[in-house]
Design an enzyme around this catalytic site. Structure first.
Site, short mmCIF file in Angstrom:
data_model
loop_
_atom_site.label_atom_id
_atom_site.label_comp_id
_atom_site.label_asym_id
_atom_site.label_seq_id
_atom_site.Cartn_x
_atom_site.Cartn_y
_atom_site.Cartn_z
CG ASP A 89 6.82 6.92 1.10
OD1 ASP A 89 6.14 7.67 1.81
OD2 ASP A 89 8.04 7.10 0.91
CG ASP A 159 9.59 12.24 0.48
OD1 ASP A 159 10.65 11.60 0.57
OD2 ASP A 159 8.51 11.83 0.92
#
Ligand code: SAM
Length: 282
Positions: A89, A159
């Site tokens: 993202d 992440d």
């Protein structure tokens, strides 16, 4: 349970759910790796789900993105070369690039579709994607770390999604071996480590696998994250040696603004609640 206009992620390990009131589904794509959905919500902006799990909302993603990046970057003496595994993202990349001393930040997510969706529905997270210091790759993070030049990286940030599907191999000794080899001696590995309320066993297992790979000191930092199960999340830092004193004066004088991270939040997060400290043997 379902209800009109409400979108839920049920979380079996805790017998609880996260829910949003939504107005419409904006997009859906089945990539070769996972199903990505985007909804518009009444109060939280846009919401991204991967395989039914909440990933990001417009309103609260800053909590996670700031805490998975700034504590590690202010703990390292002089981070220049950062690798982000996952993070498609692009919110973590944006936070890393706020540090003027960073010369190169590589983001390696397995799924290009996550980034394409973020560019369209979370453009604010992608505002540093064209920074000349950024390198955005679409590849398996396991292979990327295995092929990294030894001793070349200051910080690895994992992440990732939960340890199932393509992310399963990001939580074991073989992957941590690669991270250990790629990091310089004063390097830091930091990984999102799920809920400290109900997944302390997982955090202990992660630390155990990291220890087997050679890491010898650990720090788990909890922080609020309403869009993830239980609303309380964590990241775990690992070092080859050395402690976790951070550059507090630099954190206080940081040349950029943050919404959650501060030197005082960083200090506070270092003091684990007694039940977490006990479970982690601290
Ligand atoms: N902050 C989120 C959380 O804790 O739930 C994670 C968000 S980020 C969108 C997670 C990313 O990890 C996804 O884009 C997914 O494609 C990526 N990912 C999963 N497995 C991966 C792997 N083996 N290599 C690289 N990226 C991976």
């Amino acid at each position: 349970m379902t209800a009109p206009n409400w979108l839920y992620e049920n979380f079996d390990p805790a017998g609880s759910a996260i829910g949003y009131r939504v107005t419409r589904k904006l997009d859906e794509v089945q990539s070769p790796f996972q199903k990505i959905e985007i909804y518009e919500s009444t109060d939280w902006g846009n919401v991204m789900l991967i395989d039914g799990a909440m990933m990001v909302t417009t309103r609260d993603n800053f909590l996670y993105h700031e805490m998975v990046s700034h504590p590690a970057l202010f703990t390292h003496a002089d981070p220049k070369h950062v690798v982000i595994i996952g993070g498609g993202d692009c919110g973590t990349l944006r936070e890393v690039l706020r540090h003027p001393g960073v010369q190169k930040a590589v983001q390696c997510d397995i799924d290009e579709q996550v980034t394409r969706m973020a560019e369209k529905y979370f453009p604010e997270l992608c505002e540093s994607n064209s920074d000349p210091r950024a390198e955005i790759l679409f590849d398996d993070g396991i292979a990327y770390m295995a092929n990294c030049a030894p001793g070349s990286v200051d910080i690895v940030i994992v992440d990732s999604t939960d340890p199932v599907g393509p992310a399963e191999g990001l939580f074991n000794k073989a992957f941590y071996d690669s991270c250990f080899r790629a990091l310089k001696d004063d390097g830091i590995l930091v990984q999102q480590s799920e809920s400290p309320l109900v997944l302390l066993d997982l955090i202990n297992e992660m630390r155990g696998e990291m220890r087997k790979a050679g890491f010898d000191s650990f720090q788990t930092l909890p922080f609020p994250q309403p869009c993830y199960p239980t609303g309380w999340w964590s990241c775990t830092l690992a070092r080859k040696s050395g402690g976790f004193d951070f550059r507090e004066a630099d954190a206080r004088a940081k040349p950029f603004t943050t919404k959650y991270y501060s030197a005082d939040i960083h200090k506070g997060a270092q003091h684990l609640p007694p039940f977490v400290a006990e479970a982690l043997g601290e």
